[in-house]
Structures are given as structure tokens and as C-alpha cells.
Write a protein that holds these residues in place. Structure first.
Motif, mmCIF file in Angstrom:
data_model
loop_
_atom_site.group_PDB
_atom_site.id
_atom_site.type_symbol
_atom_site.label_atom_id
_atom_site.label_comp_id
_atom_site.label_asym_id
_atom_site.label_seq_id
_atom_site.Cartn_x
_atom_site.Cartn_y
_atom_site.Cartn_z
ATOM 1 N N ASN A 58 0.894 -1.220 0.202
ATOM 2 C CA ASN A 58 -0.356 0.162 -0.084
ATOM 3 C C ASN A 58 0.963 1.279 -0.237
ATOM 4 O OD1 ASN A 58 -2.369 -0.835 -0.239
ATOM 5 N ND2 ASN A 58 -3.049 -1.819 2.249
ATOM 6 N N LYS A 59 1.567 1.549 0.892
ATOM 7 C CA LYS A 59 3.200 2.739 1.047
ATOM 8 C C LYS A 59 3.838 2.307 -1.033
ATOM 9 C CE LYS A 59 6.926 3.821 3.245
ATOM 10 N NZ LYS A 59 7.905 3.888 4.156
ATOM 11 N N ARG A 60 4.070 1.459 -1.596
ATOM 12 C CA ARG A 60 4.613 1.701 -2.489
ATOM 13 C C ARG A 60 3.581 2.020 -3.815
ATOM 14 N NH1 ARG A 60 7.011 -3.383 -1.170
ATOM 15 N NH2 ARG A 60 5.291 -3.985 -2.440
ATOM 16 N N VAL A 61 2.328 1.862 -3.433
ATOM 17 C CA VAL A 61 1.017 1.707 -4.346
ATOM 18 C C VAL A 61 1.383 3.942 -4.428
ATOM 19 C CG1 VAL A 61 -1.198 2.249 -4.681
ATOM 20 C CG2 VAL A 61 -0.155 0.186 -4.867
ATOM 21 N N ASP A 62 1.045 3.963 -2.665
ATOM 22 C CA ASP A 62 0.573 5.680 -2.624
ATOM 23 C C ASP A 62 1.886 6.671 -3.111
ATOM 24 O OD1 ASP A 62 -1.452 4.982 -1.194
ATOM 25 O OD2 ASP A 62 -1.010 5.033 0.798
ATOM 26 N N GLU A 63 2.973 5.576 -2.753
ATOM 27 C CA GLU A 63 4.140 6.554 -3.634
ATOM 28 C C GLU A 63 3.812 6.598 -5.144
ATOM 29 O OE1 GLU A 63 7.325 4.095 -1.764
ATOM 30 O OE2 GLU A 63 7.655 5.070 -0.349
ATOM 31 N N ALA A 66 1.719 9.446 -6.269
ATOM 32 C CA ALA A 66 1.662 10.796 -6.086
ATOM 33 C C ALA A 66 2.463 10.741 -6.903
ATOM 34 C CB ALA A 66 2.553 10.510 -4.485
ATOM 35 N N ALA A 67 4.226 10.227 -7.179
ATOM 36 C CA ALA A 67 4.560 10.177 -8.361
ATOM 37 C C ALA A 67 4.167 10.396 -9.781
ATOM 38 C CB ALA A 67 5.746 9.266 -8.767
ATOM 39 N N THR A 68 2.985 9.532 -9.965
ATOM 40 C CA THR A 68 2.253 10.061 -11.319
ATOM 41 C C THR A 68 2.300 11.278 -11.713
ATOM 42 O OG1 THR A 68 1.632 7.226 -11.258
ATOM 43 C CG2 THR A 68 0.603 8.918 -12.283
ATOM 44 N N ARG A 69 0.787 11.058 -10.297
ATOM 45 C CA ARG A 69 0.536 12.669 -9.890
ATOM 46 C C ARG A 69 1.059 13.969 -10.203
ATOM 47 N NH1 ARG A 69 -2.092 10.752 -5.348
ATOM 48 N NH2 ARG A 69 -4.086 9.667 -5.292
ATOM 49 N N THR A 72 2.136 14.115 -13.928
ATOM 50 C CA THR A 72 0.857 14.480 -14.617
ATOM 51 C C THR A 72 0.721 15.760 -15.024
ATOM 52 O OG1 THR A 72 0.056 12.523 -14.682
ATOM 53 C CG2 THR A 72 -1.867 13.575 -15.297
ATOM 54 N N ALA A 73 1.150 16.494 -13.722
ATOM 55 C CA ALA A 73 0.881 17.767 -13.029
ATOM 56 C C ALA A 73 1.890 18.575 -14.132
ATOM 57 C CB ALA A 73 1.001 18.058 -11.809
ATOM 58 N N LYS A 74 2.842 18.180 -13.766
ATOM 59 C CA LYS A 74 4.259 18.240 -14.985
ATOM 60 C C LYS A 74 4.032 18.602 -16.643
ATOM 61 C CE LYS A 74 9.122 18.008 -16.031
ATOM 62 N NZ LYS A 74 10.047 16.431 -16.039
ATOM 63 N N LEU A 75 3.455 17.003 -16.944
ATOM 64 C CA LEU A 75 3.247 16.891 -18.000
ATOM 65 C C LEU A 75 2.176 18.626 -17.870
ATOM 66 C CD1 LEU A 75 2.416 13.753 -18.724
ATOM 67 C CD2 LEU A 75 4.568 14.462 -19.941
ATOM 68 N N LEU A 76 1.264 18.957 -17.313
ATOM 69 C CA LEU A 76 0.123 19.894 -18.191
ATOM 70 C C LEU A 76 0.791 20.601 -18.246
ATOM 71 C CD1 LEU A 76 -2.935 18.147 -16.018
ATOM 72 C CD2 LEU A 76 -2.604 18.238 -18.446
ATOM 73 N N SER A 77 1.300 20.849 -17.070
ATOM 74 C CA SER A 77 2.350 22.441 -16.798
ATOM 75 C C SER A 77 2.628 22.855 -18.361
ATOM 76 C CB SER A 77 2.518 22.820 -16.002
ATOM 77 O OG SER A 77 3.682 23.946 -15.595
#
Length: 156
Positions: A58-63, A66-69, A72-77
Motif C-alpha cells: 500500500n505504501k509503494r502504491v501510494d508513492e 504521488a509520483a504519477t500525480r 501528470t501535473a508537470k506534463l499538464l504544465s
């Protein structure tokens, strides 16, 4: 029969029963109980291990989420910046085209103005010749007086 002999015989039979039970019956029962206890302990250990693995997963999935978010935010920017750059570039090209069209229109208007002036000069010269003709009551030949008419055009 005597009660003491009966108690003594019963004590011997009981001792034989205890010895037989301790020798042949009790070891398989304790072995089965020990195996059962071991299986329960192994199951509990496996459950604890699975619980810790689930927590780490679960910790790895959360990490990763977060990395994917963040990615994605960087790509959108980046996409927004690129879109703004494309819009600015298109606006610059449109301004350049507008300036070229305006310059061409001004040049065309200037040429038309020059043509209109020349046509007006020709008409004025023609009118001047007609007016002079009427004043003098005789015909003035344009080919003969071309030099005079040329000077008159330049003066106008």
C-alpha cells in the motif's frame, strides 16, 4: 473376596492402564496437539507477514500514485506552456501578416493615387487644350504642341 485385595488389584489394573496410556496413547495425542499448535503458529506468522507485506505494498502504491500525480501535473504544465507559446507564435505571425497586408495596401493605394493624379493631369491638360481652343476659336494640334502640353502637365 476381600476389599483390600480388590483395591490392590484395581490399583494394579489402573497402573497398567496409566502405563499403557502413557506409552502408546499419549505420544500420538501430544504429537497431534504439537503439530496443530505449530500449524496455528505458522498461520499466525504468515498472516502477520502478509499484513506487513500488504502495508508495504500500500505504501509503494501510494508513492507511485504521488509520483504519477506529480508527473501528470508537470506534463499538464508543460502542455499549457507549449500551448501559450504556440498561441504567442501564431499571434506574432498574424501581426506580421497584417503588417505585410497593410504595407501592400498602402503601396497599392499610393500607386492608385499616382495613377489617379496622372489621369487627372491628362484630363486637365485635355480640358486646358479644349479651353484654349475655345478661347482662340481655332484648333490646337496636340502633337504639334506636345512640348507645351508636357510642361503644362508638370506644372499641374
Amino acid at each position: 473376596m476381600n476389599i483390600n485385595a480388590t483395591l490392590f488389584i484395581q490399583a494394579i489394573v489402573f497402573a497398567i492402564l496409566v502405563w499403557f496410556t502413557m506409552r502408546f496413547v499419549w505420544p500420538p495425542i501430544t504429537k497431534a496437539l504439537d503439530e496443530r499448535a505449530q500449524k496455528i503458529a505458522d498461520g499466525l506468522a504468515a498472516a502477520d507477514k502478509a499484513k506487513s507485506e500488504l502495508a508495504s505494498a500500500n505504501k509503494r502504491v501510494d508513492e507511485q500514485l504521488a509520483a504519477t500525480r506529480n508527473e501528470t501535473a508537470k506534463l499538464l504544465s508543460d502542455a499549457e506552456k507549449r500551448a501559450a507559446a504556440i498561441v504567442d507564435e501564431a499571434r506574432g505571425k498574424a501581426n506580421e501578416e497584417a503588417a505585410k497586408i497593410i504595407a501592400a495596401a498602402k503601396a497599392e493605394a499610393e500607386q492608385q493615387s499616382v495613377r489617379a493624379r496622372e489621369a487627372l493631369r491628362e484630363q486637365v491638360a485635355s480640358l486646358a487644350v479644349k479651353g484654349a481652343e475655345q478661347i482662340l476659336q481655332k484648333e490646337v494640334n496636340a502633337s504639334v504642341h506636345a512640348e507645351l502640353l508636357g510642361r503644362l502637365k508638370t506644372e499641374l
